[in-house]
Structures are given as C-alpha cells and as structure tokens.
Design a protein around this motif. Structure first.
Motif, mmCIF file in Angstrom:
data_model
loop_
_atom_site.group_PDB
_atom_site.id
_atom_site.type_symbol
_atom_site.label_atom_id
_atom_site.label_comp_id
_atom_site.label_asym_id
_atom_site.label_seq_id
_atom_site.Cartn_x
_atom_site.Cartn_y
_atom_site.Cartn_z
ATOM 1 N N ILE A 1 -5.821 7.910 6.127
ATOM 2 C CA ILE A 1 -6.044 7.186 4.869
ATOM 3 C C ILE A 1 -4.736 7.058 4.083
ATOM 4 O O ILE A 1 -4.396 5.989 3.579
ATOM 5 N N HIS A 2 -3.969 8.135 4.050
ATOM 6 C CA HIS A 2 -2.686 8.115 3.332
ATOM 7 C C HIS A 2 -1.747 7.056 3.925
ATOM 8 O O HIS A 2 -1.132 6.271 3.193
ATOM 9 N N ALA A 3 -1.645 7.036 5.244
ATOM 10 C CA ALA A 3 -0.745 6.083 5.901
ATOM 11 C C ALA A 3 -1.191 4.644 5.631
ATOM 12 O O ALA A 3 -0.366 3.759 5.390
ATOM 13 N N GLN A 4 -2.489 4.435 5.637
ATOM 14 C CA GLN A 4 -2.987 3.076 5.402
ATOM 15 C C GLN A 4 -2.678 2.624 3.972
ATOM 16 O O GLN A 4 -2.295 1.478 3.735
ATOM 17 N N LEU A 5 -2.836 3.543 3.016
ATOM 18 C CA LEU A 5 -2.515 3.199 1.616
ATOM 19 C C LEU A 5 -1.034 2.854 1.474
ATOM 20 O O LEU A 5 -0.669 1.897 0.785
ATOM 21 N N GLU A 6 -0.188 3.649 2.107
ATOM 22 C CA GLU A 6 1.247 3.358 2.009
ATOM 23 C C GLU A 6 1.562 2.008 2.648
ATOM 24 O O GLU A 6 2.335 1.219 2.099
ATOM 25 N N GLU A 7 0.981 1.754 3.804
ATOM 26 C CA GLU A 7 1.304 0.514 4.530
ATOM 27 C C GLU A 7 0.743 -0.721 3.816
ATOM 28 O O GLU A 7 1.366 -1.775 3.811
ATOM 29 N N GLU A 8 -0.411 -0.607 3.224
ATOM 30 C CA GLU A 8 -1.016 -1.781 2.583
ATOM 31 C C GLU A 8 -0.453 -2.041 1.179
ATOM 32 O O GLU A 8 -0.367 -3.185 0.748
ATOM 33 N N ILE A 9 -0.100 -0.959 0.475
ATOM 34 C CA ILE A 9 0.211 -1.130 -0.955
ATOM 35 C C ILE A 9 1.633 -0.687 -1.322
ATOM 36 O O ILE A 9 2.383 -1.441 -1.946
ATOM 37 N N PHE A 10 2.019 0.521 -0.926
ATOM 38 C CA PHE A 10 3.291 1.063 -1.427
ATOM 39 C C PHE A 10 4.511 0.475 -0.717
ATOM 40 O O PHE A 10 5.445 -0.009 -1.368
ATOM 41 N N TYR A 11 4.528 0.521 0.612
ATOM 42 C CA TYR A 11 5.706 0.036 1.333
ATOM 43 C C TYR A 11 5.999 -1.443 1.043
ATOM 44 O O TYR A 11 7.164 -1.807 0.831
ATOM 45 N N PRO A 12 4.986 -2.322 1.055
ATOM 46 C CA PRO A 12 5.298 -3.731 0.777
ATOM 47 C C PRO A 12 5.936 -3.934 -0.603
ATOM 48 O O PRO A 12 6.861 -4.733 -0.759
ATOM 49 N N ALA A 13 5.443 -3.206 -1.596
ATOM 50 C CA ALA A 13 6.022 -3.341 -2.946
ATOM 51 C C ALA A 13 7.459 -2.838 -2.957
ATOM 52 O O ALA A 13 8.349 -3.455 -3.566
#
Ligand SMILES: [Fe+2]
Ligand SMILES: [Fe+2]
Length: 204
Positions: free
Chosen positions: A52-64
């Motif tokens: 879940i953590h990795a998915q949140l980073e990939e969908e929201i944090f890394y792109p920003a």
C-alpha cells in the motif's frame, strides 16, 4: 469525510516517514526462533503495508516530486519497489517453516532499509524544500487513497493481525498503515513525538 481528511491528514512527507517507522518496527520484531504462525503474520503485515505504501508513493508522491526535481533517485524508486514486490511474492508463496523463508524476509528487510534511507535522506528533504506548499494536499490525497486500498484488502489485514496478535507493534503498524486513522496512531507508543504532541498542523 473529504474535508475531515484534509484537516487531520499529516503532510505527505510525514505520512511517508510514519509508514517507514512502523514497517521498520515490524521488521525488528521478527526472529528466526519465533513460531511459524507469528513469522507468517509479521511477514504478511509487512508485505501488505509495503504494498500500500509503495502504491501511494507511485501514484501520488513520486509524480509530484518528479515535476519539481530531475533525479535518478526518483526514477529508480519504482524500480526498487518492483524488487521488493518480487521478494514479497516469493514470501507469499512459501510456508513460514521453509528454510529459505527467514533468508527471504531478511533480504526484503535489507532492501527496504536501503530504500528508506535514500528516501529519508534525499527525497523527503527535497520535497520539503521544493514543493512545501503541496505537501498538505498530497497528504490528504494519500490518506483518501489509503482508505480505498485498505478497504479492498480488509480480509488480508484481519488474518495477518490474528496471526501476529502477540506482537503489539504489528497491531499498531497494521492499524496505522492500513486504516489511515492517524488519530488512532497518535496514541500509539510508537508514534513520533510530533504526532503525540499535537496533530497534523504541528506535523508540518
Ligand atoms: Fe517510502
Ligand atoms: Fe518508496
């Protein structure tokens, strides 16, 4: 619900730090001499939280962050998540009594420690320097998405909690990482000082 989440969600970078802290605390409870039931529960809790953590980073944090920072580390982070997913898939297919189970779990732990160190020493400070005005909104988006992901995997959460019930930290970790309820997490003995002290505004 949306406005409540906007108000109570820690910033994206503090959410990420909190996730790391709880996953690492769960890793540290794992001992080769523990029962297979406990080892299975700890491994399942770690895997679910990391997914879940990795998915949140990939969908929201890394792109920003990628919009503000041209960095190999941002580009390689999803690749490292892929390596973690490979190890987690192996762990899920093994029984905990398998002689290779411990070795695979500790290999995952080493990979996560390295990845977390990169994020905490480079990416999170960079985000706080480059996109400080976006972090609260990104945090609210992450909290909303976390609730959706946790709801879709509630059965897995329940079964890993039952198996690892004797490990207090696992309960705290799973509760925090999967429920998205940072208000509950504030009362955890594992919660960082900023969280126990004062809520989301103090966490900025
Ligand atoms: Fe992370
Ligand atoms: Fe990551």
């Amino acid at each position: 619900m949306t406005s409540l989440l906007n108000q109570i969600s820690p910033s994206a970078t503090n959410q990420i730090r909190l996730d790391h802290m709880h996953v690492l605390a769960t890793f540290h409870q794992y001992e080769p001499a523990s029962s297979t039931r406990l080892k299975r529960g700890l491994a399942d809790s770690v895997c679910l939280a990391l997914e879940i953590h990795a998915q949140l980073e990939e969908e929201i944090f890394y792109p920003a962050l990628a919009l503000a920072m041209d960095s190999d580390m941002v580009r390689k982070s999803p690749v490292e998540h892929g390596e973690m997913r490979t190890l987690m898939a192996r762990l899920r297919q093994m029984v905990a009594s398998d002689p290779v189970f411990d070795e695979t779990f500790f290999e995952l732990m080493r990979l996560v420690l390295h990845h977390v160190a990169d994020e905490e020493t480079v990416l999170l400070p960079a985000a706080e320097r480059l996109i400080p005005g976006q972090l609260q909104d990104l945090g609210a988006r992450m909290a909303r998405r976390r609730l959706q992901l946790a709801a879709s995997r509630g059965g897995e959460l329940a079964s890993s909690l039952v198996r690892s019930f004797s490990a207090r930290g696992v309960v705290a970790a799973a509760t925090t990482v999967l429920s998205g309820s940072y208000l509950l997490a504030r009362h955890s003995p594992l919660a960082p000082a900023w969280m126990r002290r004062g809520g989301p505004r103090a966490a900025r």
